[in-house]
Design a protein around this motif. Structure first.
Motif, short mmCIF file in Angstrom:
data_model
loop_
_atom_site.label_atom_id
_atom_site.label_comp_id
_atom_site.label_asym_id
_atom_site.label_seq_id
_atom_site.Cartn_x
_atom_site.Cartn_y
_atom_site.Cartn_z
N UNK A 102 16.23 52.63 31.27
CA UNK A 102 16.36 51.35 30.54
C UNK A 102 15.26 50.59 30.64
N UNK A 103 15.08 49.77 29.35
CA UNK A 103 14.00 48.82 29.14
C UNK A 103 14.70 47.39 28.88
N UNK A 104 14.05 46.47 29.42
CA UNK A 104 14.35 45.30 29.36
C UNK A 104 13.30 44.28 29.02
N UNK A 105 13.42 43.71 27.93
CA UNK A 105 12.55 42.56 27.62
C UNK A 105 12.40 41.17 28.20
N UNK A 106 12.58 41.42 29.76
CA UNK A 106 12.45 40.10 30.47
C UNK A 106 12.42 40.71 32.14
N UNK A 107 12.34 39.55 32.78
CA UNK A 107 12.24 39.97 34.23
C UNK A 107 13.80 40.66 34.56
N UNK A 108 13.61 41.26 35.85
CA UNK A 108 14.86 41.79 36.54
C UNK A 108 15.58 40.77 37.38
N UNK A 109 16.79 40.92 37.55
CA UNK A 109 17.54 40.19 38.49
C UNK A 109 18.52 40.90 39.40
N UNK A 110 18.57 40.81 40.55
CA UNK A 110 17.62 40.17 41.52
C UNK A 110 16.12 40.63 41.71
N UNK A 111 15.54 41.62 41.16
CA UNK A 111 14.22 42.18 41.79
C UNK A 111 13.29 41.38 41.82
#
Ligand code: GLY
Length: 242
Positions: A102-111
């Motif tokens: 997957x791609x996300x246009x944001x930071x990861x949580x909790x990474x």
């Protein structure tokens, strides 16, 4: 009928800062999505993370940079989209190399709660440079060592969550521990649970084992009724190092 390639292998996350031209990878990380030890139980928003993830060797990071991160940002630019900010690549490390899940246009949580404490630089300066198209390689450096973030969740999570349980021990944690509040509120001068994932307790150490040990020492100083904590955050990383 949709036929898809079945991917198997460890998962990890590689986030990157980008101003639309320059791409600077962050420290690698690994989330723990399942509620229970051993990656059992229902899916959650993440019960903990650690960084860097030993499964991602420097060679693999370079491969992901060359074959995934840079082509994505360049491909978007070719289509007239200047992508600026954080690009999150969720990866599976298969026998055939890293693949994007997957791609996300944001930071990861909790990474992010494990990654950003390792940033040896000025996050505000970096993010501003991303918006201005002025990101430089030398703005983004990473500290030696590792970080581990353990999530403390409330009673019933993830099926439900419990609000109003008083949280004690927050002022007893070591000075260099970062406690991220995600599901808390302050009422009558007391912190209380106010959601499913309540706190993220992040420790840094000279290596992954030191970071894990320190995180759990401090998690044990904090308590609230019905708290749920996985006891094996980072254990996968330690197994990989053996
Ligand atoms: N850790 C998964 C996500 O942020 O989407």
């Amino acid at each position: 009928v949709v036929v898809e390639e079945m991917l198997t292998g460890p998962e990890c996350s590689l986030l990157a800062f980008t101003d639309g031209i320059t791409v600077r990878p962050m420290a690698t990380s690994q989330d723990h999505k399942r509620a229970l030890e051993g990656d059992l139980g229902p899916n959650t928003g993440g019960m903990g993370a650690y960084a860097p993830a030993p499964v991602m060797t420097p060679e693999l990071v370079q491969t992901v940079y060359d074959t995934i991160l840079v082509p994505v940002v360049q491909g978007l630019a070719n289509e007239g989209i200047t992508y600026q900010g954080c690009l999150y690549a969720g990866l599976m490390i298969t026998a055939g190399g890293p693949k994007v899940v997957e791609f996300n246009c944001r930071f990861g949580d909790p990474e992010t709660q494990a990654v950003l404490p390792l940033l040896d630089g000025d996050l505000a300066q970096i993010m501003y440079a991303c918006t201005q198209g002025t990101l430089r390689r030398d703005m983004v450096h990473w500290k030696q060592g590792a970080a581990c973030c353990v999530i403390m969740a409330s009673k019933g999570y993830p099926a439900s969550s419990h609000k109003g349980d008083v949280i004690s021990g927050l002022d007893a944690v070591d000075d260099d521990i970062v406690v991220f509040h995600s599901g808390t509120k302050k009422a009558d001068g007391l912190y209380q649970t106010n959601g499913g994932r309540v706190l993220g307790v992040t420790a840094m150490g000279e290596d992954l084992k030191a970071a894990i040990d320190k995180a759990y020492v401090n998690v044990r100083k904090i308590s609230f009724d019905g708290q749920q904590v996985r006891s094996d955050i980072g254990a996968k990383g330690l197994r990989h190092l053996k």
